[in-house]
Design a protein around this motif. Structure first.
Motif, PDB file in Angstrom:
ATOM      1  N   ASP A 138       0.811  -1.224   0.000  1.00  0.00           N
ATOM      2  CA  ASP A 138       0.000   0.000   0.000  1.00  0.00           C
ATOM      3  C   ASP A 138       0.848   1.279   0.000  1.00  0.00           C
ATOM      4  N   GLY A 139       1.806   1.350  -0.888  1.00  0.00           N
ATOM      5  CA  GLY A 139       2.597   2.566  -1.020  1.00  0.00           C
ATOM      6  C   GLY A 139       3.625   2.787   0.075  1.00  0.00           C
ATOM      7  N   ALA A 186       9.549  -0.277  -8.539  1.00  0.00           N
ATOM      8  CA  ALA A 186       8.253   0.077  -7.933  1.00  0.00           C
ATOM      9  C   ALA A 186       7.725   1.394  -8.517  1.00  0.00           C
ATOM     10  N   GLY A 187       8.599   2.139  -9.211  1.00  0.00           N
ATOM     11  CA  GLY A 187       8.163   3.379  -9.865  1.00  0.00           C
ATOM     12  C   GLY A 187       7.834   4.511  -8.902  1.00  0.00           C
ATOM     13  N   VAL A 188       8.466   4.513  -7.717  1.00  0.00           N
ATOM     14  CA  VAL A 188       8.135   5.564  -6.752  1.00  0.00           C
ATOM     15  C   VAL A 188       8.963   6.824  -7.022  1.00  0.00           C
ATOM     16  N   LYS A 189       8.455   7.949  -6.559  1.00  0.00           N
ATOM     17  CA  LYS A 189       9.208   9.203  -6.622  1.00  0.00           C
ATOM     18  C   LYS A 189       9.831   9.417  -5.249  1.00  0.00           C
ATOM     19  N   ILE A 190      11.155   9.521  -5.208  1.00  0.00           N
ATOM     20  CA  ILE A 190      11.822   9.702  -3.918  1.00  0.00           C
ATOM     21  C   ILE A 190      12.021  11.190  -3.618  1.00  0.00           C
ATOM     22  N   THR A 194      14.631  15.704  -8.473  1.00  0.00           N
ATOM     23  CA  THR A 194      13.875  15.245  -9.657  1.00  0.00           C
ATOM     24  C   THR A 194      12.863  14.150  -9.316  1.00  0.00           C
ATOM     25  N   GLY A 195      12.900  13.660  -8.100  1.00  0.00           N
ATOM     26  CA  GLY A 195      12.057  12.509  -7.745  1.00  0.00           C
ATOM     27  C   GLY A 195      12.722  11.196  -8.115  1.00  0.00           C
ATOM     28  N   GLY A 196      13.875  11.304  -8.811  1.00  0.00           N
ATOM     29  CA  GLY A 196      14.625  10.098  -9.199  1.00  0.00           C
ATOM     30  C   GLY A 196      16.016  10.122  -8.584  1.00  0.00           C
ATOM     31  N   ASN A 215      22.596  14.861   2.771  1.00  0.00           N
ATOM     32  CA  ASN A 215      21.779  14.024   1.878  1.00  0.00           C
ATOM     33  C   ASN A 215      21.175  12.801   2.566  1.00  0.00           C
ATOM     34  N   THR A 216      21.470  12.645   3.836  1.00  0.00           N
ATOM     35  CA  THR A 216      20.995  11.474   4.585  1.00  0.00           C
ATOM     36  C   THR A 216      19.590  11.750   5.086  1.00  0.00           C
ATOM     37  N   LYS A 217      18.594  11.035   4.541  1.00  0.00           N
ATOM     38  CA  LYS A 217      17.208  11.354   4.910  1.00  0.00           C
ATOM     39  C   LYS A 217      16.255  10.226   4.539  1.00  0.00           C
ATOM     40  N   ARG A 218      15.026  10.420   4.945  1.00  0.00           N
ATOM     41  CA  ARG A 218      13.960   9.515   4.507  1.00  0.00           C
ATOM     42  C   ARG A 218      13.648   9.861   3.064  1.00  0.00           C
ATOM     43  N   LEU A 219      13.620   8.852   2.200  1.00  0.00           N
ATOM     44  CA  LEU A 219      13.413   9.113   0.772  1.00  0.00           C
ATOM     45  C   LEU A 219      11.990   8.847   0.333  1.00  0.00           C
ATOM     46  N   TYR A 220      11.326   7.983   1.097  1.00  0.00           N
ATOM     47  CA  TYR A 220       9.974   7.533   0.725  1.00  0.00           C
ATOM     48  C   TYR A 220       9.441   6.822   1.961  1.00  0.00           C
TER      49      TYR A 220
END
Ligand code: 48F
Length: 263
Positions: A138-139, A186-190, A194-196, A215-220
């Motif tokens: 579920d995402g 999975a095609g998610v945008k992080i 750019t989301g990629g 740059n260390t973080k939650r991406l999704y």
């Protein structure tokens, strides 16, 4: 027939099998799964386990430690900045002051000390295990798909098994393999401009060291990155055999995950 010898052999094999499967079964659902036992993954594992979370680390190679062992060009010394040396001291790893701002560290002591520290804090390390895919529910990124690395290397057609996680950290270094799965499979945008995945840029030590932590973080939801994997997702510069950014990135991602899981 020498029955004592055969009994001993049975006992030893049984001990290994029972203890291993106990460890595997106890870790089928973890709080945090970390992919890659490099310096950032091991510091994160140590801090998360110390905070009382159930942590499993998956390392595809036989020896955990990632890029630590080889120093610079196989010269087995690495460098860290003064503030990062403090993290190593917490693990009982010795450093030598060099030039005011930096310390040198024997890379074998650093790799073995980080592995030992993470393990002693309570993280379980599964070596020779490759994470070949992620779980999406579920995402939300919800776990890892694992198999023996030799099975993957020999391209055997063997189905994997699955471990669920509340948080998954990509600590796979330069290729950011797990974020790659999330983006390309999975095609998610992080969480990136750019989301990629922007991809790592060439050498610039000072900037690479600074941005590795930034740059260390939650991406999704459910997905995080540390160390060079974090830098790769955001287009950071590489930095070579200076490891302060890696250690601090591991510490930073542990803090972020601890806060998120407490919500
Ligand atoms: O690359 P690595 O040491 O990760 P890091 O914590 O540190 C980077 C530095 O070593 C160095 C640097 C320092 O300035 O630039 O490169 O970001 O360790 C990554 C580990 O992940 C394992 C790999 O074998 C290595 O030990 N790994 C990679 N892909 C997988 C994996 C996978 N799919 N499953 C399991 N382990």
């Amino acid at each position: 027939m020498d029955t004592k010898t055969s009994v001993m052999e049975e006992t030893i094999s049984g001990a290994i099998i029972r203890r291993f499967f106990e460890k595997l079964e106890n870790n089928l659902a973890v709080d945090v799964a970390i992919v890659g036992a490099g310096p950032s993954g091991l510091v994160a594992a140590h801090d998360l386990a110390k905070a009382g979370l159930k942590v499993a680390v998956y390392e595809s190679k036989l020896a955990p430690g990632g890029g630590t062992w080889g120093g610079g060009m196989l010269f087995n010394e690495v460098t860290v900045q003064n503030d990062a040396a403090e993290i190593l001291h917490e693990f009982g790893i010795s450093t030598r002051q060099y030039d005011g701002q930096y310390h040198t560290v024997d890379s074998v002591e650093m790799a073995s000390g980080l592995i030992f520290g993470a393990r002693k804090a309570g993280a379980v390390i599964f070596n020779t295990v490759k994470v070949e895919d992620i779980v999406m529910h579920d995402g939300v990124v919800s776990g890892v798909v694992i198999n023996w690395n030799p099975v993957a290397r020999l391209e055997m057609h063997v189905d994997p098994i699955v471990v669920t996680s509340r948080a998954l950290i990509d600590g796979t270094g330069h290729p950011s393999e797990i974020v790659n799965k999330a983006v390309h499979k999975a095609g998610v945008k992080i969480d990136s401009p750019t989301g990629g995945i922007l991809g790592e840029r060439p050498m610039w030590m000072a900037d690479g060291e600074r941005t590795t932590v930034a740059n260390t973080k939650r991406l999704y939801p459910g997905l995080y990155a540390s160390g060079m994997a974090a830098n790769n997702t955001q287009g950071g510069f590489r930095m070579g055999p200076i490891f302060g950014g890696m250690l601090k990135s591991g510490r930073r991602i542990a803090q972020i995950v601890i806060e998120d899981l407490a919500k």
